[in-house]
Write an enzyme that holds these catalytic residues in place. Structure first.
Site, PDB file in Angstrom:
ATOM      1  N   ARG A 338       0.859  -1.151   0.138  1.00  0.00           N
ATOM      2  CA  ARG A 338       0.002   0.040  -0.028  1.00  0.00           C
ATOM      3  C   ARG A 338       0.725   1.204   0.123  1.00  0.00           C
ATOM      4  O   ARG A 338       0.392   2.396  -0.655  1.00  0.00           O
ATOM      5  CB  ARG A 338      -0.824   0.010   1.258  1.00  0.00           C
ATOM      6  CG  ARG A 338      -1.984  -1.059   1.100  1.00  0.00           C
ATOM      7  CD  ARG A 338      -2.742  -1.261   2.183  1.00  0.00           C
ATOM      8  NE  ARG A 338      -3.748  -2.281   2.189  1.00  0.00           N
ATOM      9  CZ  ARG A 338      -4.560  -2.829   3.177  1.00  0.00           C
ATOM     10  NH1 ARG A 338      -4.472  -2.351   4.492  1.00  0.00           N
ATOM     11  NH2 ARG A 338      -5.505  -3.750   2.827  1.00  0.00           N
ATOM     12  N   LEU A 449      -6.897  -8.111  10.138  1.00  0.00           N
ATOM     13  CA  LEU A 449      -7.701  -9.063  10.839  1.00  0.00           C
ATOM     14  C   LEU A 449      -7.141 -10.449  11.237  1.00  0.00           C
ATOM     15  O   LEU A 449      -7.486 -10.922  12.280  1.00  0.00           O
ATOM     16  CB  LEU A 449      -8.730  -9.657   9.689  1.00  0.00           C
ATOM     17  CG  LEU A 449      -9.592  -8.641   8.930  1.00  0.00           C
ATOM     18  CD1 LEU A 449     -10.704  -9.250   8.021  1.00  0.00           C
ATOM     19  CD2 LEU A 449     -10.238  -7.775   9.894  1.00  0.00           C
TER      20      LEU A 449
HETATM   21  C1  LIG Z   1     -12.969   0.054   5.575  1.00  0.00           C
HETATM   22  C2  LIG Z   1     -11.833  -0.662   6.168  1.00  0.00           C
HETATM   23  C3  LIG Z   1     -11.685  -2.146   5.461  1.00  0.00           C
HETATM   24  C4  LIG Z   1     -10.890  -2.865   5.974  1.00  0.00           C
HETATM   25  N1  LIG Z   1     -10.610  -4.137   5.486  1.00  0.00           N
HETATM   26  C5  LIG Z   1      -9.951  -5.174   5.932  1.00  0.00           C
HETATM   27  C6  LIG Z   1      -9.423  -6.056   5.436  1.00  0.00           C
HETATM   28  O1  LIG Z   1     -10.039  -6.861   4.406  1.00  0.00           O
HETATM   29  N2  LIG Z   1      -8.505  -7.103   6.091  1.00  0.00           N
HETATM   30  C7  LIG Z   1      -7.838  -6.673   6.940  1.00  0.00           C
HETATM   31  O2  LIG Z   1      -6.911  -7.567   7.648  1.00  0.00           O
HETATM   32  N3  LIG Z   1      -8.032  -5.564   7.693  1.00  0.00           N
HETATM   33  C8  LIG Z   1      -8.977  -4.679   7.155  1.00  0.00           C
HETATM   34  N4  LIG Z   1      -9.253  -3.320   7.636  1.00  0.00           N
HETATM   35  C9  LIG Z   1      -8.591  -3.262   9.122  1.00  0.00           C
HETATM   36  C10 LIG Z   1      -9.154  -4.186  10.241  1.00  0.00           C
HETATM   37  O3  LIG Z   1     -10.679  -3.749   9.921  1.00  0.00           O
HETATM   38  C11 LIG Z   1      -9.044  -3.332  11.455  1.00  0.00           C
HETATM   39  O4  LIG Z   1      -7.549  -2.966  11.578  1.00  0.00           O
HETATM   40  C12 LIG Z   1      -9.399  -4.175  12.687  1.00  0.00           C
HETATM   41  O5  LIG Z   1     -10.751  -4.626  12.325  1.00  0.00           O
HETATM   42  C13 LIG Z   1      -9.450  -3.773  13.917  1.00  0.00           C
HETATM   43  O6  LIG Z   1      -9.886  -4.521  14.849  1.00  0.00           O
HETATM   44  P1  LIG Z   1      -9.872  -4.274  16.411  1.00  0.00           P
HETATM   45  O7  LIG Z   1     -10.522  -5.603  17.021  1.00  0.00           O
HETATM   46  O8  LIG Z   1      -8.409  -4.043  16.892  1.00  0.00           O
HETATM   47  O9  LIG Z   1     -10.498  -2.933  16.724  1.00  0.00           O
HETATM   48  P2  LIG Z   1     -12.004  -2.455  16.372  1.00  0.00           P
HETATM   49  O10 LIG Z   1     -12.527  -3.144  15.361  1.00  0.00           O
HETATM   50  O11 LIG Z   1     -11.627  -0.954  15.905  1.00  0.00           O
HETATM   51  O12 LIG Z   1     -12.840  -2.329  17.409  1.00  0.00           O
HETATM   52  C14 LIG Z   1     -12.466  -1.501  18.477  1.00  0.00           C
HETATM   53  C15 LIG Z   1     -13.341  -1.714  19.787  1.00  0.00           C
HETATM   54  O13 LIG Z   1     -13.100  -1.028  20.953  1.00  0.00           O
HETATM   55  C16 LIG Z   1     -14.147  -0.099  21.360  1.00  0.00           C
HETATM   56  N5  LIG Z   1     -13.683   1.032  22.112  1.00  0.00           N
HETATM   57  C17 LIG Z   1     -12.701   2.009  21.696  1.00  0.00           C
HETATM   58  N6  LIG Z   1     -12.588   2.958  22.494  1.00  0.00           N
HETATM   59  C18 LIG Z   1     -13.289   2.723  23.417  1.00  0.00           C
HETATM   60  C19 LIG Z   1     -13.570   3.249  25.020  1.00  0.00           C
HETATM   61  N7  LIG Z   1     -12.901   4.381  25.260  1.00  0.00           N
HETATM   62  N8  LIG Z   1     -14.336   2.523  25.727  1.00  0.00           N
HETATM   63  C20 LIG Z   1     -15.108   1.451  25.463  1.00  0.00           C
HETATM   64  N9  LIG Z   1     -14.974   0.888  24.223  1.00  0.00           N
HETATM   65  C21 LIG Z   1     -13.859   1.232  23.190  1.00  0.00           C
HETATM   66  C22 LIG Z   1     -15.096  -0.127  20.393  1.00  0.00           C
HETATM   67  O14 LIG Z   1     -16.363   0.037  20.716  1.00  0.00           O
HETATM   68  C23 LIG Z   1     -14.742  -1.366  19.681  1.00  0.00           C
HETATM   69  O15 LIG Z   1     -15.599  -2.218  20.014  1.00  0.00           O
HETATM   70  C24 LIG Z   1     -10.082  -2.564   7.073  1.00  0.00           C
HETATM   71  C25 LIG Z   1     -10.333  -1.400   7.845  1.00  0.00           C
HETATM   72  C26 LIG Z   1     -11.141  -0.779   7.306  1.00  0.00           C
HETATM   73  C27 LIG Z   1     -11.293   1.054   7.887  1.00  0.00           C
END
Ligand SMILES: Cc1cc2nc3c(=O)[nH]c(=O)nc-3n(C[C@H](O)[C@H](O)[C@H](O)COP(=O)(O)OP(=O)(O)OC[C@H]3O[C@@H](n4cnc5c(N)ncnc54)[C@H](O)[C@@H]3O)c2cc1C
Length: 646
Positions: A338, A449
């Protein structure tokens, strides 16, 4: 000087994780029942961790600010998830996934963590298939794969353009099972506002109920942050509107180091910005680069005519098109990583070859793929993405090439963690996008993911026990303790101050101004002068914010402006740290491109002698300079070279 201990196990790379698990401390079932764990976040990382820790027998409290855990930002992920299964028999292996990830990250990630990630990637697919995640399959029922950037193999598993959603439903199902069994209690619409540290250990959090404004104190023997990334510092991004850095930032202020904040990812295939009143950008999945070809007109006159709407791109003959990625990087073509693809688009547009009314766009063209495979096949592969594009732009991508431009998408930087995913505060762990761990200076597509689920299902359930085994004699603490009360007071004071200012500008207006500073000076290309300017401008904006922001309403009610104000206040602080980190890193690597440091061909030029380290920043106090600690990166198993995708 603090010596960062990354706790990388000794021994050969391929045996480190196995050896760690064989010799780590465990907690027996009777003691697990006596131990409480808070997991903040219910995205793929948090939901998988909470479900697994609950299944193991710990008492888990799971928090998120959405109305349901399954609405976490992870639901947005489209393209897919990597794993080294080698189902295609195209030469993949754990080592190759490890190697691609280290190289893709421009040699700025820890070898041991990345190898473990590649190793457990295969378990994730088995786990999710067992949960019923509907991965794409061929006619005979076998799982199929597609390719993502930075790899020459097809290792990406997917569920049409909804991979994140389907994986999250799988994790959510497991979470629900534990809720029913009583091991996990969920707190939706509840936002963490501070971390409570007692005698140097993380012991709980302060939260606010977003519906009635009630502030509460929660104790735990360990706290896991799975709160996602900080890309929204830039205002316009592909992230969910609510995504924020606040939980990580509160923890930073309580002593958790922040790793590599300047490493943010700019994704090459997003729908271009189309006006000043936009608050969100849309990603067109990288999977589209499997079949779409990226080009701009070869002649500036053609580009200008296209910009003015005087020339239909479909009428530009093949010989007059510049497939610049295929030209510059023949070995990887449209599937370069990217950072490389984003910079190449910027280079063409800066020189006047861009298209669209602003000249800040390039084409992603499916003409050849449709001719070769037929419209039906393309529709089967990407139908929902094409539909989304048409809804937003009112153009039919089966007939005219899509227009795309790079946009902020992901944060490689995050809370610093050791091999056990523990932060510099004992008892505080960080997983998923919230930590800095596995992607170095640039993340490869479909690896977020993988990392979130690796951390949640397969890493933290082990490593947290190594810590908790020493906590079995710690009784549950009262939340009336002074540390809890002080933290609660801090939270109330901050909100009351925000409400008392009653200035003239909205929270969004400050956020937008911050985003512009960040994009202009700390975006795709950075330089010393611009970064210094950004730091000054952010400081001035922060002062203005704290004297002129208008936040209506009160604490004791549903108040979305107050929620936003707290988050933007934190973005205004991390923005400066991102710029500072970019300023000290006098080299280019991955997504961090310093204009002063580039090869004659315009590629990122690393300086391994001086910058082969993780920058771990320690909070220095209110309005004081943060302190930089360096974790040296030692590459024992691979040769560090200039990245080459040619
Ligand atoms: C449009 C898009 C498409 C993508 N496609 C891909 C893909 O195809 N393949 C891939 O590998 N990656 C992809 N990514 C990246 C990937 O989706 C993310 O990096 C990943 O899902 C992050 O997961 P996570 O569990 O770390 O956090 P998140 O899914 O961001 O979850 C964060 C959680 O923390 C909670 N939270 C945050 N702050 C607080 C707080 N202060 N108090 C209480 N709760 C809080 C939220 O409520 C949420 O539940 C994509 C990203 C985007 C934006």
């Amino acid at each position: 000087m603090v010596k960062l201990n990354s706790k990388i196990p000794s021994g050969p790379l391929a045996e480190k994780w196995t050896n760690f698990k064989a010799s780590q401390n465990l907690v027996n079932p009777a003691n697990k029942r006596k131990l409480d764990i808070i997991v903040v976040g219910t995205g793929l990382a948090g939901a998988s961790a909470a479900a697994t820790l609950g299944e193991l027998g710990f008492n888990v409290k799971s928090f998120c600010y959405q109305d349901s855990p399954r609405r976490a930002h992870s639901i947005a992920a489209q393209g897919g998830i990597n794993a080294a299964k080698n189902y295609q028999n195209d030469g993949d292996s754990i080592y190759r996934l490890f190697y691609d990830t280290i190289k893709g990250g421009d040699y700025r990630a820890r070898e041991a963590n990345v190898y473990r990630l590649a190793e457990v990637s295969n378990n994730i697919i088995d786990q999710c298939v067992a949960q019923g995640v509907p991965f794409a399959r061929d006619y005979g029922g076998y799982l199929v794969n597609r390719s993502f950037g930075g790899a020459q193999v097809s290792r990406t598993f997917y569920a049409k353009g909804q991979t994140g959603q389907q994986l999250l439903l799988g994790a959510y199902g497991s979470l629900l099972r534990q809720i029913k069994l009583g091991t996990v209690k969920i707190y939706p619409r509840t936002e963490m506002h501070d971390l409570v540290v007692i005698d140097g250990k993380a012991r709980g959090i302060i939260t606010r109920d977003l519906v009635n404004g009630k502030i509460e104190k929660h104790f735990a023997h360990a706290v896991v942050l799975a709160t996602g990334g900080y890309g929204n510092t830039y205002f316009l991004s592909t992230m969910a509107m609510g995504a924020n850095v606040s939980a990580a930032w509160q923890s930073y202020k309580r002593g958790a180091f922040f790793g590599n904040p300047c490493y943010v990812q700019i994704h090459p295939t997003c729908i271009p910005v189309h006006g000043d009143y936009q608050s969100k950008l849309t990603l067109m999945s990288e999977s589209l680069r499997n079949d779409g070809r990226i080009w701009v007109p070869k002649k500036k006159e053609d580009a200008e005519k296209v910009q003015k709407g005087q020339l239909n791109p479909a009428s530009i003959p093949e010989a007059e098109r510049d497939y610049y990625l295929e030209r510059r990087y023949p070995a990887f073509g449209n599937l370069v990583p990217r950072d490389v693809a984003s910079r190449a688009a910027k280079e063409r547009c800066d020189l006047g070859f861009g298209v669209g009314s602003t000249g800040l766009a390039v084409y992603l063209d499916f003409k050849d793929a449709i001719e070769r495979q037929g419209k039906k096949v393309i529709e089967e592969k990407y139908g929902n993405l094409f539909q989304m594009y048409e809804k937003i732009t009112d153009q039919n991508p089966y007939e005219v090439p899509m227009m795309i431009y790079p946009a902020i998408h992901y944060a490689m930087g995050g809370i610093w963690v050791d091999y056990e995913l523990m932060t510099s505060i004992p008892g505080l762990f960080a997983i998923g996008e919230a930590n800095f761990s596995d992607h170095g200076a640039n993340r490869l597509g479909a690896s977020a993911l993988m990392q979130g689920l690796a951390d949640g299902y397969f890493v933290i359930p082990y490593t947290i026990q190594n810590y908790l085994a020493k906590e079995i004699h710690s009784p549950r603490m009262s939340t009336d303790l002074k540390e809890f009360q002080d933290a609660e007071k801090n939270v109330r004071d901050k909100m009351n101050t925000l409400l008392s200012i009653q200035g003239k500008e909205t929270v969004d207006s400050f956020h937008k101004q911050l985003g512009k500073i960040m994009w202009d000076h700390v975006g795709m290309a950075r330089n010393k002068e611009g970064l210094k300017k950004a730091i000054e401008q952010i400081r001035a904006l922060r002062i203005e914010f704290w004297s002129n922001v208008k936040v209506p309403g009160s604490i004791d009610e549903l108040n979305q402006e107050l929620e936003k104000a707290g988050r933007v206040a934190d973005f205004l602080e991390i923005g400066e740290l991102i710029a500072r980190d970019a300023l000290q890193r006098e080299e280019s690597c991955g997504g961090h491109f310093r204009e002063e440091y580039q090869t004659p061909e315009g590629e990122a030029l690393r300086n391994d002698d001086q910058f082969s380290f993780v920058a771990a920043w320690e909070y220095g106090g209110h309005d004081k300079e943060p302190i930089l600690h360096k974790e040296d990166l030692n590459f024992e198993f691979i040769e560090v070279k200039q990245r080459n995708y040619k």
